[in-house]
Design a protein around this motif. Structure first.
Motif, mmCIF file in Angstrom:
data_model
loop_
_atom_site.group_PDB
_atom_site.id
_atom_site.type_symbol
_atom_site.label_atom_id
_atom_site.label_comp_id
_atom_site.label_asym_id
_atom_site.label_seq_id
_atom_site.Cartn_x
_atom_site.Cartn_y
_atom_site.Cartn_z
ATOM 1 N N ALA A 211 -10.408 -11.033 9.069
ATOM 2 C CA ALA A 211 -9.308 -11.564 9.881
ATOM 3 C C ALA A 211 -9.754 -11.812 11.303
ATOM 4 C CB ALA A 211 -8.139 -10.585 9.880
ATOM 5 N N GLU A 212 -9.289 -12.899 11.876
ATOM 6 C CA GLU A 212 -9.406 -13.089 13.319
ATOM 7 C C GLU A 212 -8.285 -12.280 13.968
ATOM 8 O OE1 GLU A 212 -9.513 -17.233 14.347
ATOM 9 O OE2 GLU A 212 -10.773 -17.714 12.616
ATOM 10 N N PRO A 213 -8.453 -11.891 15.234
ATOM 11 C CA PRO A 213 -7.401 -11.103 15.895
ATOM 12 C C PRO A 213 -6.073 -11.869 15.868
ATOM 13 C CG PRO A 213 -9.393 -11.145 17.224
ATOM 14 C CD PRO A 213 -9.599 -12.129 16.108
ATOM 15 N N PRO A 214 -4.975 -11.182 15.618
ATOM 16 C CA PRO A 214 -3.674 -11.864 15.496
ATOM 17 C C PRO A 214 -3.191 -12.429 16.830
ATOM 18 C CG PRO A 214 -3.394 -9.481 15.437
ATOM 19 C CD PRO A 214 -4.864 -9.727 15.414
ATOM 20 N N PRO A 215 -2.352 -13.469 16.769
ATOM 21 C CA PRO A 215 -1.860 -14.105 17.988
ATOM 22 C C PRO A 215 -0.888 -13.226 18.779
ATOM 23 C CG PRO A 215 -0.846 -15.096 16.028
ATOM 24 C CD PRO A 215 -1.897 -14.146 15.549
ATOM 25 N N GLU B 213 -5.626 -6.354 11.572
ATOM 26 C CA GLU B 213 -5.291 -7.330 10.519
ATOM 27 C C GLU B 213 -6.395 -7.575 9.492
ATOM 28 O OE1 GLU B 213 -2.049 -8.201 9.907
ATOM 29 O OE2 GLU B 213 -1.924 -6.658 11.455
ATOM 30 N N VAL C 92 2.296 -14.415 10.603
ATOM 31 C CA VAL C 92 1.766 -13.160 11.139
ATOM 32 C C VAL C 92 2.891 -12.260 11.660
ATOM 33 C CG1 VAL C 92 0.267 -12.140 12.902
ATOM 34 C CG2 VAL C 92 -0.443 -14.226 11.702
#
Lengths: 412, 412
Positions: free
Chosen positions: A89-93, A57, A114
């Protein structure tokens, strides 16, 4: 930067190009890493030697050399890449790179920002947009004009039930349940009109096919003989919509002649008692199966619904006025469209309202259209999200609405 | 009945045809009567010997013989007619056959069901529909996807001011003031999106250019360098809209290069004090006159508005962060479009909200898009009714809205 899209990559083998998008998947092996980049056109593969390329992401611009590789998506990939980070980006949920999204419906909807990025989710809404475009184009070709009518109204559109009330500069107002009155009024101006817009229903039911607001594809046309002329226009519109979703891999069976059943015969075919005033979901399912089996059709019209179950503006069936010149179009056993011929004479409106014990006063400005001359006319309304749900096989209409609203959901 | 439209009449000289429409005007002379029929394509003349042909606004079907007559509209007329009454009518509250409608604005709006039938009124909304079609077509050509986002929201979109509150199943909710948050979110999915839909502003001002709800033409696109890329797309969109209204007789001057002024220079040009935080209507007027005089342009961009007058998601001007990468597009001296580059990094959003003393909590689901990777992006919103008002020279935006809603008006 002159950026090319992923689907153009195969046309640039041997060249150095720049692409941009989201890192869809990163796989780090011992001596090489694969970075799959997702852009609006699709996916492309980047092969790199960096020990730590950007993760999922991250939004990146990548400049590299295009080489042919039959194993890569589209038959080409990017090598010797230089990455520029455009958006961290932080890792996606949820893991977007998996072919199927592993998420419950609430998680899917809570994290829509997302989860909608997943190619399978995106596909649904790309098909939806194409279907709306086809609706408009089909009507444009037939001389219709697009209109925009108010969503805030002073009186509840058709009945007082299930209407959202709002504070309008200190007084009461309501959200329009449909553009019905306005599209009829506009037949007096343009003869043939359509509107694509939100409608609002304060549905207290928590079902897989009801929402508090959805997109209604409305049309209305004048100078018809009866509802059959309306059905002919609708069939062409649906044909265009079905053709538009085909390139996305959705196949729908719509024969040249869509079967038409009178309500009376529909009850018998569905095995329902002959005094039923409406079709229950199981009856609609049975009729859908019949249409598929006997006519190879995903669609079936039911016409002639009893007058007492239809709104006051409904035109009766001339030879037998307990039936109406109205219809539903069932799509794979679920009601998709409601439509019909409307009353067009002022005197008929006054009589119909009186018969139902309804007050003509609040409808004065609507009735003015009929008072000053209206042709025989009729129309229909297609629920967009319901159409897309049936097309894509989604079990719940919430899966075909970007940001659904219901009894319990007001976010995101 | 096989009906032909009025504009087809000249192609049928010598034949017997059927037409249908409203009686636009009836003139009874001593030995002959003229009945002008209005249909969606225009007007046609019927010559008859009946002593009492149908009167104004009656809806009729007419079968007759087509003869050439240079004095008739389109060069042909219908003789020896047989009239069939399709829809009876009481005489209209205003005389629709006069070239100009003689009615006050309140009367025009109160009787919209009838006054919109006047050819000059109809023309305005036909041009409006064409402009919207051109907006979409221009963006479709550039890879945009249409989206439909919710009009009922749980938190006020940009500020708590001027928001309509409604009863949502017993709890509070609001009508969306713009699709801003959702169109940005959807850049994460489709990169380039647009939406045509209603927006709601509880405007306490009773002016000629404010309404409680209007049609917003919204677009948003990712992977831009800065707001200038957004302006380039907007210019092409407006060019398409201007071309679309041309066939209706509306001429707009849009040169190849639309002039662009920095806010700082715009203030100076308009003769405003250099510490003004915004452009007042008289400044916008002065800039419009300058653009027409110096550039032969009905349009002028003003870019770089002060950050403190723009919403929190606005991207600052990198070299001088008290200015912003945002812009307005003025059309004939009135603000038509607001747009700009937005922030795209999660950390920047948190900082911007903190700096303004705003709580990030209610924006959590919106901020999720940025938290998980967003490209540099921007967009714009065009007010449809305002565009059409400027194009047609209407003094009041109520004249370019089918059924306007304001502080005092909730009907028809």
């Amino acid at each position: 930067m002159h950026r090319i899209l992923s689907d153009q990559l195969p046309h640039h083998v041997g060249e150095t190009v720049t692409v941009a998008g989201w890192v869809h998947r990163r796989r780090i092996l011992s001596s090489v890493a694969f970075v799959v980049v997702r852009d609006r056109a699709g996916l492309l593969q980047v092969v790199c030697r960096e020990p730590e390329p950007p993760g999922e992401e991250q939004v990146v611009e990548v400049t590299g050399r295009v080489v042919a590789n039959a194993a890569a998506p589209g038959g080409a990939e990017l090598v010797d890449p230089v990455f520029t980070l455009l958006g961290p980006a932080e890792p996606p949920p949820v893991e977007l790179f998996r072919p199927e999204l592993k998420a419950s419906l609430p998680a899917l909807l809570d994290h829509a920002a997302v989860t909608l990025r997943h190619p399978a989710r995106r596909q649904v809404f790309a098909a939806s947009a194409a279907a709306v475009g086809a609706f408009r184009a089909a009507l444009d070709r037939q001389g219709f004009t697009e209109v925009f009518t108010p969503k805030i109204v002073g009186t509840a559109t058709e009945s007082g039930a299930n209407v959202f009330r709002l504070d309008y500069f200190g007084g009461p107002a309501y959200l329009a349940q449909s553009p019905q009155f306005y599209k009829q009024t506009m037949v007096g101006v343009f003869e043939r009109v359509y509107e694509v817009g939100p409608v609002f229903r304060a549905e207290p039911h928590d079902t897989s096919r009801h929402l508090a607001t959805y997109t209604s594809l409305d049309a209305e046309l004048g100078f018809v003989r009866d509802h059959r002329d309306v059905m002919a226009v609708l069939t062409e519109v649906v044909r265009a919509m079905v053709a538009a979703v085909r390139p996305f891999g959705y196949r729908v069976d719509l024969p040249v002649d869509v079967p038409v059943l009178h309500f009376r015969d529909a009850l018998r075919l569905a095995g329902a008692p002959e005094d039923e005033p409406d079709l229950a979901p199981e009856h609609e399912r049975a009729l859908g199966e019949w249409a598929a089996r006997e006519h190879g059709s995903d669609f079936v019209y039911v016409e002639g619904y009893p007058m007492r179950k239809r709104p006051f503006y409904t035109h009766p069936q001339p030879d037998e006025p307990r039936w109406s010149n109205s219809f539903d179009l069932l799509f794979r056993g679920v009601e998709l469209v409601t439509g019909g011929q409307r009353l067009h004479r002022y005197a008929d409106y006054l009589a119909a309202l009186a018969e139902r014990g309804m007050d003509a006063g609040p409808l004065r400005t609507y009735l003015e259209a009929f008072r000053h001359g209206m042709p025989p006319h009729g129309g229909f309304a297609i629920g967009l999200e319901r159409f897309v749900a049936r097309v894509t096989g989604a079990a719940n209409v919430r899966e075909t609405t970007l940001f659904p609203r219901d009894l319990h959901r007001l976010a995101p």
